[in-house]
Design a protein around this motif. Sequence first.
Motif, PDB file in Angstrom:
ATOM      1  N   VAL A   6      -1.029  -4.970  12.795  1.00 55.59           N
ATOM      2  CA  VAL A   6      -1.022  -5.550  10.796  1.00 55.59           C
ATOM      3  C   VAL A   6       0.039  -4.887  10.951  1.00 55.59           C
ATOM      4  CG1 VAL A   6      -1.507  -4.715   8.337  1.00 55.59           C
ATOM      5  CG2 VAL A   6      -3.518  -4.485  10.636  1.00 55.59           C
ATOM      6  N   VAL A   7       0.628  -6.358  10.537  1.00 52.06           N
ATOM      7  CA  VAL A   7       2.631  -6.231  10.693  1.00 52.06           C
ATOM      8  C   VAL A   7       2.827  -6.169   8.767  1.00 52.06           C
ATOM      9  CG1 VAL A   7       4.680  -7.764  10.567  1.00 52.06           C
ATOM     10  CG2 VAL A   7       2.701  -7.671  12.004  1.00 52.06           C
ATOM     11  N   GLY A   8       3.256  -4.742   8.573  1.00 54.10           N
ATOM     12  CA  GLY A   8       3.600  -4.879   7.211  1.00 54.10           C
ATOM     13  C   GLY A   8       2.681  -3.357   6.746  1.00 54.10           C
ATOM     14  N   GLY A   9       2.878  -2.484   6.433  1.00 55.71           N
ATOM     15  CA  GLY A   9       2.172  -0.949   5.343  1.00 55.71           C
ATOM     16  C   GLY A   9       2.469  -0.980   4.516  1.00 55.71           C
ATOM     17  N   GLY A  10       2.328  -2.733   3.575  1.00 59.20           N
ATOM     18  CA  GLY A  10       2.669  -2.910   2.147  1.00 59.20           C
ATOM     19  C   GLY A  10       0.992  -2.508   1.468  1.00 59.20           C
ATOM     20  N   VAL A  33      -0.305  -0.761  13.163  1.00 54.42           N
ATOM     21  CA  VAL A  33       0.423  -0.888  11.814  1.00 54.42           C
ATOM     22  C   VAL A  33       1.725  -1.071  12.550  1.00 54.42           C
ATOM     23  CG1 VAL A  33       1.116  -0.459   9.182  1.00 54.42           C
ATOM     24  CG2 VAL A  33      -2.047   0.148  10.141  1.00 54.42           C
ATOM     25  N   VAL A  34       2.651  -1.746  12.313  1.00 58.05           N
ATOM     26  CA  VAL A  34       3.936  -1.828  12.257  1.00 58.05           C
ATOM     27  C   VAL A  34       4.943  -1.402  10.745  1.00 58.05           C
ATOM     28  CG1 VAL A  34       6.131  -3.129  13.671  1.00 58.05           C
ATOM     29  CG2 VAL A  34       4.339  -3.006  14.424  1.00 58.05           C
ATOM     30  N   ASP A  35       5.933  -0.885  10.219  1.00 56.58           N
ATOM     31  CA  ASP A  35       6.144  -0.867   9.062  1.00 56.58           C
ATOM     32  C   ASP A  35       7.963   0.219   9.554  1.00 56.58           C
ATOM     33  OD1 ASP A  35       5.707  -2.112   6.325  1.00 56.58           O
ATOM     34  OD2 ASP A  35       6.885  -0.506   6.430  1.00 56.58           O
ATOM     35  N   PRO A  36       8.875  -0.297   9.316  1.00 53.48           N
ATOM     36  CA  PRO A  36       9.910   0.237   9.286  1.00 53.48           C
ATOM     37  C   PRO A  36       9.535   2.048   7.900  1.00 53.48           C
ATOM     38  CG  PRO A  36      10.201  -1.619   7.763  1.00 53.48           C
ATOM     39  CD  PRO A  36       9.020  -1.954   8.018  1.00 53.48           C
ATOM     40  N   ARG A  37       8.987   1.138   7.043  1.00 52.87           N
ATOM     41  CA  ARG A  37       8.870   2.957   6.447  1.00 52.87           C
ATOM     42  C   ARG A  37       8.021   3.772   6.334  1.00 52.87           C
ATOM     43  NH1 ARG A  37      11.546  -0.403   3.244  1.00 52.87           N
ATOM     44  NH2 ARG A  37      13.912   0.267   1.744  1.00 52.87           N
ATOM     45  N   PRO A  38       7.207   5.270   6.764  1.00 54.38           N
ATOM     46  CA  PRO A  38       6.094   5.818   6.462  1.00 54.38           C
ATOM     47  C   PRO A  38       5.577   6.125   5.377  1.00 54.38           C
ATOM     48  CG  PRO A  38       8.015   7.423   6.292  1.00 54.38           C
ATOM     49  CD  PRO A  38       8.818   5.985   6.118  1.00 54.38           C
ATOM     50  N   TYR A  39       5.886   4.600   4.499  1.00 53.30           N
ATOM     51  CA  TYR A  39       4.697   4.688   3.472  1.00 53.30           C
ATOM     52  C   TYR A  39       4.753   3.562   2.415  1.00 53.30           C
ATOM     53  CZ  TYR A  39       9.464   5.438   0.951  1.00 53.30           C
ATOM     54  OH  TYR A  39      10.944   4.732   0.994  1.00 53.30           O
ATOM     55  N   ALA A  60       4.755   6.708  -3.945  1.00 49.75           N
ATOM     56  CA  ALA A  60       4.325   6.110  -2.171  1.00 49.75           C
ATOM     57  C   ALA A  60       3.497   7.007  -1.632  1.00 49.75           C
ATOM     58  CB  ALA A  60       5.413   6.897  -0.923  1.00 49.75           C
ATOM     59  N   VAL A  61       2.599   6.465  -0.588  1.00 48.26           N
ATOM     60  CA  VAL A  61       1.571   6.822  -0.235  1.00 48.26           C
ATOM     61  C   VAL A  61       1.952   6.776   1.303  1.00 48.26           C
ATOM     62  CG1 VAL A  61      -1.423   6.479   0.237  1.00 48.26           C
ATOM     63  CG2 VAL A  61      -0.383   5.476  -1.894  1.00 48.26           C
ATOM     64  N   ALA A  62       2.030   8.357   1.429  1.00 45.23           N
ATOM     65  CA  ALA A  62       1.854   8.714   3.163  1.00 45.23           C
ATOM     66  C   ALA A  62       1.326   7.898   4.402  1.00 45.23           C
ATOM     67  CB  ALA A  62       2.330   9.907   3.140  1.00 45.23           C
ATOM     68  N   LEU A  63       1.776   6.767   4.371  1.00 46.23           N
ATOM     69  CA  LEU A  63       0.638   6.201   5.816  1.00 46.23           C
ATOM     70  C   LEU A  63      -0.403   7.028   6.793  1.00 46.23           C
ATOM     71  CD1 LEU A  63       2.436   3.026   7.156  1.00 46.23           C
ATOM     72  CD2 LEU A  63       0.733   2.993   5.056  1.00 46.23           C
ATOM     73  N   ARG A  64       0.979   8.170   7.375  1.00 45.63           N
ATOM     74  CA  ARG A  64      -0.070   8.950   8.286  1.00 45.63           C
ATOM     75  C   ARG A  64      -1.072  10.082   7.101  1.00 45.63           C
ATOM     76  NH1 ARG A  64       1.921   8.755  13.345  1.00 45.63           N
ATOM     77  NH2 ARG A  64       4.012   7.746  13.389  1.00 45.63           N
ATOM     78  N   ARG A  65      -1.019  10.455   6.544  1.00 44.30           N
ATOM     79  CA  ARG A  65      -2.062  11.217   5.700  1.00 44.30           C
ATOM     80  C   ARG A  65      -3.541  10.960   5.826  1.00 44.30           C
ATOM     81  NH1 ARG A  65      -1.105  15.974   2.080  1.00 44.30           N
ATOM     82  NH2 ARG A  65      -2.821  15.554   0.596  1.00 44.30           N
ATOM     83  N   HIS A  66      -3.090   8.813   5.714  1.00 42.57           N
ATOM     84  CA  HIS A  66      -4.418   8.324   4.827  1.00 42.57           C
ATOM     85  C   HIS A  66      -4.905   7.538   5.798  1.00 42.57           C
ATOM     86  CE1 HIS A  66      -4.632   9.847   0.817  1.00 42.57           C
ATOM     87  NE2 HIS A  66      -2.766   9.484   0.982  1.00 42.57           N
ATOM     88  N   LEU A  67      -3.699   7.088   7.070  1.00 46.41           N
ATOM     89  CA  LEU A  67      -4.821   5.997   8.181  1.00 46.41           C
ATOM     90  C   LEU A  67      -4.812   6.885   9.177  1.00 46.41           C
ATOM     91  CD1 LEU A  67      -2.727   3.090   7.885  1.00 46.41           C
ATOM     92  CD2 LEU A  67      -4.921   3.146   6.671  1.00 46.41           C
ATOM     93  N   LYS A  68      -5.935   7.880   9.199  1.00 46.59           N
ATOM     94  CA  LYS A  68      -5.652   8.812  10.488  1.00 46.59           C
ATOM     95  C   LYS A  68      -6.370   8.072  11.796  1.00 46.59           C
ATOM     96  CE  LYS A  68      -7.313  12.116   7.055  1.00 46.59           C
ATOM     97  NZ  LYS A  68      -7.749  13.430   6.606  1.00 46.59           N
ATOM     98  N   ARG A  69      -6.560   7.194  11.786  1.00 41.57           N
ATOM     99  CA  ARG A  69      -7.477   6.577  13.210  1.00 41.57           C
ATOM    100  C   ARG A  69      -6.817   5.548  13.871  1.00 41.57           C
ATOM    101  NH1 ARG A  69     -13.148   4.865  11.928  1.00 41.57           N
ATOM    102  NH2 ARG A  69     -12.638   3.809  14.139  1.00 41.57           N
ATOM    103  N   THR A  70      -5.491   4.989  12.556  1.00 41.43           N
ATOM    104  CA  THR A  70      -4.709   4.163  13.209  1.00 41.43           C
ATOM    105  C   THR A  70      -3.391   4.216  13.469  1.00 41.43           C
ATOM    106  OG1 THR A  70      -5.197   2.586  11.140  1.00 41.43           O
ATOM    107  CG2 THR A  70      -3.405   2.077  11.817  1.00 41.43           C
ATOM    108  N   ARG A  71      -2.818   3.285  14.445  1.00 38.93           N
ATOM    109  CA  ARG A  71      -1.750   4.221  15.113  1.00 38.93           C
ATOM    110  C   ARG A  71      -0.354   3.386  14.770  1.00 38.93           C
ATOM    111  NH1 ARG A  71       0.471   0.904  20.731  1.00 38.93           N
ATOM    112  NH2 ARG A  71       2.732   1.527  20.794  1.00 38.93           N
ATOM    113  N   LEU A  72       0.714   4.136  14.274  1.00 34.11           N
ATOM    114  CA  LEU A  72       1.846   4.052  13.067  1.00 34.11           C
ATOM    115  C   LEU A  72       2.668   3.520  13.918  1.00 34.11           C
ATOM    116  CD1 LEU A  72       0.693   5.931  10.515  1.00 34.11           C
ATOM    117  CD2 LEU A  72       0.368   4.072  10.054  1.00 34.11           C
TER     118      LEU A  72
END
Length: 446
Positions: A6-10, A33-39, A60-72
């Motif tokens: 997934v290109v972009g974490g918006g 998921v590849v994104d320059p921002r962690p949220y 802002a919604v933290a990606l690592r807090r809610h995408l627990k099975r996704t490689r960021l």
Amino acid sequence: MRTILVVGGGYAGFYTAWKLEKKLRRDEAEVVVVDPRPYMTYQPFLPEVLAGSVEARHAAVALRRHLKRTRLVNGSVTTIDHANRTVVVQPAAGESFPLAYDILVVTAGAVTRKLAIPGVAENAIGMKHVEEAVAIRDRLLTAFDQAATLPRGPQRQRLLTATFVGGGFSGVEGFGELMSLGQALVKRYPELDPSELSFHLVEARDRILPEVTGEPGRWVVRHLEKRGGHVHLNAQVRSAAGGRIALSTGEEFDSELIVWTAGNGANPMVHNHTDLPIDARGRVVVRADLRVGTDAEPVEDAWAAGDDAAVPDLAIDQPGAATVPNAQHAVRQGKLLARNLIAALRGRPAKPYKHAGLGVVATLGLGRGIFQWHGIVIKGFPAWVMHRGYHVLAVPTWERKVRVLAVWATAVLFGRDIVSLASVQHPRRAFETGGEPVRATAGTRA
């Protein structure tokens, strides 16, 4: 396992990955998921972040807090080579590297559209990210502090002048909220007079809020002007050099704060550095089921959604129309994309995207708003309550909903927080100066 990149974490990217985590079997696919921002930024809250009604981190919604099975992967995709199922990633630190995948999801989003106008790049600030909304608020608060030490005159007037360029939702909501903040703030400064405040909204067309029909849109203009705002329609910024605004109408004025919200532009990476099919506006060509390509020429293992995708709008009877780039569509497209991708993995047919819209609602400042759904128009305080109600329900995760509600409840009891933290933009200044006062002229941005 296949790798889904997934290109972009918006909006679209976050919801795609979030729903994939919930629906995919553990051995079915890996999500990256590849994104320059962690949220993920919940952009409808940015005007309230600007006004101090919502804490910046709560938008802002933290990606690592809610995408627990996704490689960021913290970085930016600079090139997509779908023919070879590879992207090039530029991380925040270190050299760029290739990243292979099996299935591609492009949700890179749009960027703020900048025009080659003198002074804009040097003096303006956008309003697409949390950091920008915080900086706008801090600059206004700092300008008030500086103006309070000066006598009446051009320098003080410049500090008390703010300009928004662009009359879409971001511009109008930001303008209304900042004007509301400024007019509340001036009461705390006995050295300043409310008549000195000057807020300008510049729009190139003959109307603002294009999603709102004629008369409600004209009511918004009258409402903003009645509160002391200056709305310049059929006007374009010719120059912002040195902070002096020159309009195509011949008007000129100095402005300490210039906020640029004049529409979205194509993501440069999508537009210039991909082998996917692109339309004339630089968006990825997609079918109604969010697969990249057309019915006649589909692109295998490629999907796209959100602001950088030209998604056919099946809800209106207009051949060739694409959905407008807004949060409503991005969220729903992300959810459908996840369902369709899983269906494709399991050999089931994908469903077309069709969403008729839930109407439009906008905040115009604390306690003021407008809502329209077809011929139904609600104005003022009830519309403002509807705006807050809709967005607290729409912001993802219960954790964020509770935090936002807590801040709103606190504001009811204690009012606005008027602390400026502009100094965080220069965290080493106090250390470097050793406590020596820093001499700054009026108009210097802290």
